[in-house]
Motif scaffolding. Structure first.
Motif, short mmCIF file in Angstrom:
data_model
loop_
_atom_site.label_atom_id
_atom_site.label_comp_id
_atom_site.label_asym_id
_atom_site.label_seq_id
_atom_site.Cartn_x
_atom_site.Cartn_y
_atom_site.Cartn_z
N ASN A 127 -17.67 -103.59 93.09
CA ASN A 127 -18.31 -103.92 91.82
C ASN A 127 -19.68 -104.58 92.00
N VAL A 128 -19.94 -105.13 93.19
CA VAL A 128 -21.24 -105.78 93.40
C VAL A 128 -22.38 -104.75 93.30
N ARG A 129 -22.08 -103.49 93.61
CA ARG A 129 -23.12 -102.45 93.42
C ARG A 129 -23.49 -102.34 91.94
N ASN A 130 -22.48 -102.47 91.08
CA ASN A 130 -22.78 -102.40 89.64
C ASN A 130 -23.59 -103.62 89.19
N ILE A 131 -23.25 -104.76 89.78
CA ILE A 131 -23.99 -105.99 89.42
C ILE A 131 -25.46 -105.86 89.84
N VAL A 132 -25.68 -105.34 91.06
CA VAL A 132 -27.06 -105.14 91.54
C VAL A 132 -27.77 -104.14 90.64
N SER A 133 -27.04 -103.09 90.26
CA SER A 133 -27.67 -102.05 89.45
C SER A 133 -28.10 -102.59 88.09
N GLU A 134 -27.30 -103.49 87.54
CA GLU A 134 -27.67 -104.11 86.27
C GLU A 134 -28.85 -105.07 86.46
N PHE A 135 -28.83 -105.77 87.58
CA PHE A 135 -29.84 -106.81 87.88
C PHE A 135 -31.25 -106.23 88.00
N ILE A 136 -31.39 -105.12 88.72
CA ILE A 136 -32.75 -104.58 88.94
C ILE A 136 -32.92 -103.18 88.37
N ASN A 137 -31.99 -102.73 87.54
CA ASN A 137 -32.05 -101.40 86.93
C ASN A 137 -32.23 -100.28 87.96
N CYS A 138 -31.17 -100.06 88.70
CA CYS A 138 -31.15 -98.91 89.62
C CYS A 138 -29.76 -98.29 89.53
N ASP A 139 -29.57 -97.11 90.11
CA ASP A 139 -28.24 -96.50 90.11
C ASP A 139 -27.36 -97.18 91.15
N ALA A 140 -26.11 -97.45 90.76
CA ALA A 140 -25.21 -98.19 91.66
C ALA A 140 -24.99 -97.43 92.97
N ASN A 141 -25.03 -96.10 92.94
CA ASN A 141 -24.78 -95.36 94.18
C ASN A 141 -25.99 -95.32 95.11
#
Lengths: 140, 397
Positions: free
Chosen positions: B60-74
Motif C-alpha cells: 500500500n505504500v506505493r499507493n501512498i507515494v502515488s497520492e503524495f507526488i501524483n504518479c502511477d503506483a506501479n
C-alpha cells in the motif's frame, strides 16, 4: 599547566602557525592528511638530512586544533633526530589515546593532554602526526 | 509547529541539520515497532495471517507515494535511498541508453550521488559530462541550461533543491524544455520532495529519486519513480529472490513485472511501512504549510542576523530553508563545535558537494537546514550564541 595557559598556547599557534605555506623543493618528503570524520585537509613537507629533521612545513584548511597541533609539532620536531621524533610521536599518540606516556618528552605538546575529553577532536589533534608518520614510513 | 509529535525534541537540544537527516515523529516509530512487535513476516511469500497483513501494508505504500507526488503506483520502486535510486538510473538505464559522444549536463553544486555514478559510467562509455555554469548567487536556471544544450545533449540531471546553497530549481519549466528537446530529465529530489508539493505527472520529469530519512521517515529506504515506458527499458542492477518468475538449468529466466523486478532480495519492510506513515503524516500537515513555515523561519533568521557584523551568509535570496554561512575568519568546523557547546546541531563542511568550491572560492561552510518543527525561539537562541561568538575560542579550545 593550567587551562588558560593551554588555551593561550593553542590560540597563538592557530592564529600565527609556524611554517605555514609550502615551498617548491624536491628534496622534501611530502604527505597529505585528512580524515573521513572531519573536514580538515592539510599538506605537509619535511626535509631530513643525515638523520636530522631540518624543516617541516604545512598548508591547507583545518580547524583550530589541527592547525595549532601542526604548528606546535613542527616547533618540537625541527632539529631532532628521526629516532627522537619517532619517540615523541609515539608518546604523543599514547597521550591522545589515553594510554601510558612520558609527558617529559612532549614539552609544549602537553597542551593537548585533555583533548580526549572531547572525543570528536582527538582526530584533529592526531592529523599532523599522521602526516609525519606517513613521511617517515616512506623512508623505509 | 507540530513539535509535540517528536519525542526527541524533549531533550532540549536544537536540531538544525535537517538536510542531513530529519527527526522522526512518534507515529513513524510506532508503525515500525508494530511490524516488529505484532506481525513480523516476509513479503510475497507466506500464506499465514501476519504475512497477509505485512503484504498489504507494504504494497500500500506505493499507493501512498502515488497520492503524495501524483504518479502511477506501479512506477514506484522501493530502494535503499536516493543514492541507490540515482545509481539505478545511471547503471540500469543510462548504461544501455547513452552512446559515445552523447552529452550529459550536470552542475558543480550537485551532491556526490549525482556526479560520481556518471563519472564511473563514463569509464565504460565515452560520453561527455558538461557542468552547467551557475549564476553569481550559485543558483541554476533554465537559461543556464539552454546555453549548454547541443544536439548531442541526451540527459539533464540535477537536484530539485541543491543541498549546500538550497536553491530551488524550476523543475516544471526545465522538464518542459527537456521534453520538447527529447532530453531525459533526471531529478534528485532528496532535498526537494520533503519540503514542498510536487506533481510528477505535471512536471515532465523522467526519473525522480528521493530518500525516506530526510522526510521524517526511517533510514535505509528511498524511492525511485520513473515514466513507465522508461522503466520498461531499465534493467535491474541486482538479481536474486523476489524479482524473478522462473530460472532454469539452460540459463533461461524471466523477470517479474515492473516495479517488483527492481527489488531483489528481502527489502527493508519495516522501513517501507515507516516511510508510508511518514508520507501520510506530511500530507496531513500539508506540504504548502511545511514550505511556508521553513521560509518564514529562514526570513526570521536573516532579519536577525543582519545585526551581527562578522557573519557571512552565502545564500540570502534562496527560496528554501537552507542557510550557508561562516563566522568571518573562523573555520567552519570550529563554528559547529562552538554551536554544539550550546546544544545546537549544525553541519560544517563541503556537504558532499566537493566541486562547489570551484564556484564559491570557499571550501567549507556551516549549514543550517530547517524543517517545519524548528521554532522562532530556537532561532533566537542561535542568534544569541552567534552574537557572542567573539569568545568562540574560549569555548572551543
Amino acid at each position: 599547566m593550567n587551562s588558560d595557559l593551554k588555551r593561550e598556547i593553542i590560540f597563538d599557534n592557530y592564529k600565527e602557525p609556524m611554517n605555514k605555506g609550502l615551498v617548491e623543493d624536491e628534496s622534501y618528503l611530502k604527505a597529505n592528511t585528512k580524515s573521513d570524520s572531519c573536514i580538515d585537509n592539510l599538506d605537509f613537507m619535511m626535509k631530513i638530512e643525515d638523520g636530522i629533521v631540518k624543516d617541516i612545513r604545512f598548508d591547507g584548511e583545518a580547524c583550530a586544533i589541527s592547525t595549532s597541533a601542526a604548528s606546535i609539532m613542527i616547533r618540537s620536531f625541527i632539529g631532532k633526530s628521526v629516532e627522537e621524533v619517532k619517540n615523541i610521536l609515539e608518546n604523543y599518540v599514547a597521550m591522545i589515546e589515553e594510554k601510558e606516556y612520558n609527558s617529559e618528552l612532549l614539552g609544549e605538546l602537553n597542551v593537548y593532554d585533555e583533548i580526549s575529553k572531547q572525543p570528536n577532536r582527538k582526530n584533529c589533534a592526531l592529523l599532523p602526526m599522521q602526516a609525519v608518520e606517513k613521511m617517515l614510513n616512506s623512508l623505509k | 509547529m507540530n513539535r509535540e509529535d517528536f519525542p526527541i525534541l524533549n531533550n532540549g537540544k536544537i536540531y538544525f541539520d535537517n538536510a542531513a537527516t530529519t527527526l522522526k515523529p512518534k507515529c513513524v516509530i510506532d508503525a515500525m515497532d508494530k511490524y516488529y512487535l505484532e506481525y513480523t513476516s516476509n513479503i510475497h511469500r507466506g500464506d499465514y495471517d501476519s504475512a497477509v497483513i505485512t503484504n498489504k501494508l507494504y504494497d500500500n505504500v506505493r499507493n501512498i507515494v502515488s497520492e503524495f507526488i501524483n504518479c502511477d503506483a506501479n512506477t514506484v520502486i522501493y530502494t535503499s535511498g536516493a543514492t541507490h535510486s540515482l545509481n539505478m538510473v545511471v547503471f540500469g538505464f543510462m548504461r544501455y541508453f547513452l552512446k559515445p559522444g552523447d552529452e550529459v549536463l550536470l552542475n558543480k553544486a550537485e551532491h556526490a550521488s549525482n556526479i560520481l555514478p556518471w563519472i564511473k559510467l563514463q569509464e565504460e562509455i565515452p560520453f561527455t559530462i558538461k557542468y552547467i555554469p551557475l549564476n553569481e548567487d550559485y543558483s541554476l536556471t533554465l537559461d543556464n541550461i539552454k546555453k549548454c544544450v547541443t544536439l548531442k545533449t541526451k540527459v539533464v540531471s540535477l537536484a530539485m533543491i541543491s543541498n549546500v546553497i538550497g536553491d530551488l530549481r524550476d523543475i516544471k519549466s526545465i522538464g518542459e524544455y527537456c521534453h520538447q528537446n527529447n532530453i531525459i530529465f533526471n531529478v534528485d529530489g532528496a532535498q526537494g520532495i520533503p519540503h514542498m508539493k510536487f506533481d510528477f505527472k505535471d512536471s515532465n520529469v523522467d526519473f525522480l529519486s528521493f530518500s525516506g530519512h530526510k522526510m521524517c521517515g526511517p533510514t535505509g529506504v528511498g524511492i525511485l519513480v520513473g515514466k513507465y515506458e522508461l522503466l520498461e527499458k531499465m534493467k535491474p542492477i541486482m538479481y536474486g529472490g523476489g524479482m524473478n518468475s522462473f530460472f532454469e538449468e539452460d540459463n533461461s529466466y524471466e523477470l517479474k513485472s515492473i516495479p517488483t523486478r527492481f527489488e531483489a532480495g528481502t527489502p527493508a519492510i519495516a522501513e517501507v511501512i515507516g516511510l508510508g506513515e511518514a508520507i501520510k503524516y506530511l500530507m496531513n500537515i500539508g506540504m504548502d504549510n511545511i514550505h511556508k513555515q521553513e521560509i518564514n523561519l529562514k526570513k526570521y533568521f536573516l532579519e536577525k542576523v543582519k545585526d551581527i557584523n562578522n557573519i557571512i551568509v552565502y545564500n540570502k535570496n534562496i527560496n528554501s530553508g537552507i542557510i550557508a554561512f561562516n563566522i568571518d575568519g573562523v573555520f567552519a568546523q570550529d563554528t559547529s563545535m562552538y554551536l554544539n557547546h550550546y546544544g545546537i546541531a549544525v553541519r560544517a563542511g563541503n556537504h558532499c558537494a566537493k566541486m562547489l568550491k570551484d564556484e564559491m572560492n570557499i571550501k567549507n561552510t556551516v549549514r543550517i537546514s530547517m524543517y517545519f518543527y524548528n521554532s522562532f525561539e530556537e532561532i533566537d537562541k542561535l542568534i544569541e550564541v552567534l552574537k557572542n561568538s567573539k569568545d568562540i575560542f574560549k569555548v572551543v579550545l
